[in-house]
Design a protein around this motif. Structure first.
Motif, short mmCIF file in Angstrom:
data_model
loop_
_atom_site.label_atom_id
_atom_site.label_comp_id
_atom_site.label_asym_id
_atom_site.label_seq_id
_atom_site.Cartn_x
_atom_site.Cartn_y
_atom_site.Cartn_z
N GLN A 17 -19.68 -21.37 -60.14
CA GLN A 17 -18.56 -22.23 -60.47
C GLN A 17 -17.26 -21.42 -60.61
OE1 GLN A 17 -20.34 -24.23 -63.83
NE2 GLN A 17 -21.24 -25.80 -62.52
N GLN A 18 -17.34 -20.24 -61.18
CA GLN A 18 -16.15 -19.39 -61.29
C GLN A 18 -15.69 -18.93 -59.91
OE1 GLN A 18 -17.24 -16.26 -64.01
NE2 GLN A 18 -16.84 -17.52 -65.82
N TRP A 19 -16.65 -18.63 -59.04
CA TRP A 19 -16.31 -18.23 -57.67
C TRP A 19 -15.60 -19.37 -56.95
CZ3 TRP A 19 -20.31 -18.12 -53.23
CH2 TRP A 19 -19.72 -17.61 -52.06
N THR A 20 -16.12 -20.59 -57.15
CA THR A 20 -15.49 -21.78 -56.55
C THR A 20 -14.04 -21.90 -57.01
OG1 THR A 20 -17.59 -22.95 -56.38
CG2 THR A 20 -15.63 -24.30 -56.40
N GLU A 21 -13.79 -21.52 -58.26
CA GLU A 21 -12.44 -21.59 -58.81
C GLU A 21 -11.55 -20.46 -58.31
OE1 GLU A 21 -13.34 -21.54 -62.97
OE2 GLU A 21 -14.20 -23.57 -62.91
N GLY A 22 -12.11 -19.56 -57.48
CA GLY A 22 -11.31 -18.51 -56.88
C GLY A 22 -11.41 -17.15 -57.54
N ARG A 23 -12.31 -16.98 -58.47
CA ARG A 23 -12.44 -15.68 -59.15
C ARG A 23 -13.31 -14.74 -58.33
NH1 ARG A 23 -13.94 -16.06 -65.23
NH2 ARG A 23 -14.11 -13.84 -64.79
N GLN A 24 -12.68 -13.73 -57.73
CA GLN A 24 -13.38 -12.75 -56.90
C GLN A 24 -14.37 -11.94 -57.72
OE1 GLN A 24 -13.38 -12.54 -53.59
NE2 GLN A 24 -14.84 -10.88 -53.66
N ASP A 70 -17.92 -17.46 -46.49
CA ASP A 70 -16.86 -18.07 -45.70
C ASP A 70 -16.67 -19.55 -46.02
OD1 ASP A 70 -16.07 -15.82 -44.39
OD2 ASP A 70 -17.26 -16.19 -42.59
N ARG A 72 -15.33 -21.89 -48.03
CA ARG A 72 -14.35 -22.06 -49.09
C ARG A 72 -14.32 -23.48 -49.65
NH1 ARG A 72 -14.03 -17.27 -50.54
NH2 ARG A 72 -13.09 -15.80 -49.13
N ARG A 75 -18.01 -26.81 -53.22
CA ARG A 75 -17.91 -26.79 -54.69
C ARG A 75 -19.34 -26.56 -55.18
NH1 ARG A 75 -13.43 -26.53 -57.09
NH2 ARG A 75 -14.36 -27.38 -58.96
#
Length: 191
Positions: A17-24, A70, A72, A75
């Motif tokens: 979920q954090q990755w989905t929010e854009g946290r690398q 890849d 993006r 969700r």
């Protein structure tokens, strides 16, 4: 003081979920947590393949993971959702690889070998991923839910409960669909 310890499953869900929010940094933490499971799935798929398969489990995991990172627009809902998508990616990679292998064999100048000769030499037929993919694709047109259950259970290695979670249906329904789909696939593959 109460200290809450997250289970590995909930930790994977949190990181997804954090990755989905854009946290690398979440992706960096996620990779070591899912790699071993992806490797186990890849090894299990490749055990079903021909003995001289040129694709190794590590390469299959890496190719699948490249496809996953890849994506993006996805969700990520939870761990089971991630492994369901990973199962689809691995299936596509294996099918593409099998098609390329089969295409390379056509017209290569080798003497054609009959099915009877092949069975005598090997003692048993190889698992035919292309045939399974073909009948699974046909099943998807007849019953998409059964097809998805097979994909998640067979290619994804998910349990009944995990499959139910991904598909948002009951485990009992997954069990029934799994049983019916296996029977249908078996009958189709025998033709």
């Amino acid at each position: 003081m109460i200290v809450w310890v997250q289970s590995p499953r909930s930790e994977v869900t949190r990181l997804l979920q954090q990755w989905t929010e854009g946290r690398q940094d979440a992706l960096d933490q996620l990779v070591p947590q899912v790699y071993a499971e992806l490797r186990r799935l890849a090894s299990s798929y490749l055990r079903r393949e021909r003995p001289n398969h040129t694709l190794q489990a590590t390469a299959l995991v890496h190719e699948a993971f490249l496809k996953l990172i890849d994506q993006r627009a996805v969700r990520w809902q939870n761990r089971a959702h991630f492994f369901g998508i990973a199962a689809q990616a691995m299936r596509r990679i294996l099918v593409d690889h099998a098609r390329a292998h089969a295409a390379g064999k056509r017209g290569a100048g080798d003497r054609p070998v009959s099915l009877d000769e092949t069975l005598v030499v090997t003692g048993a037929p190889d698992f035919d991923l292309l045939a399974l993919d073909e009948v699974l694709t046909r099943l998807a047109t007849i019953d998409p839910q059964q097809s998805r259950v097979v994909e998640l259970r067979f290619f994804g290695g998910l349990t009944l409960e995990e499959t139910a979670e991904v598909m948002q249906i009951s485990p009992a329904t997954v069990g029934r669909e799994w049983t019916l789909a296996k029977a249908w696939l078996y009958a189709e593959l025998q033709r």
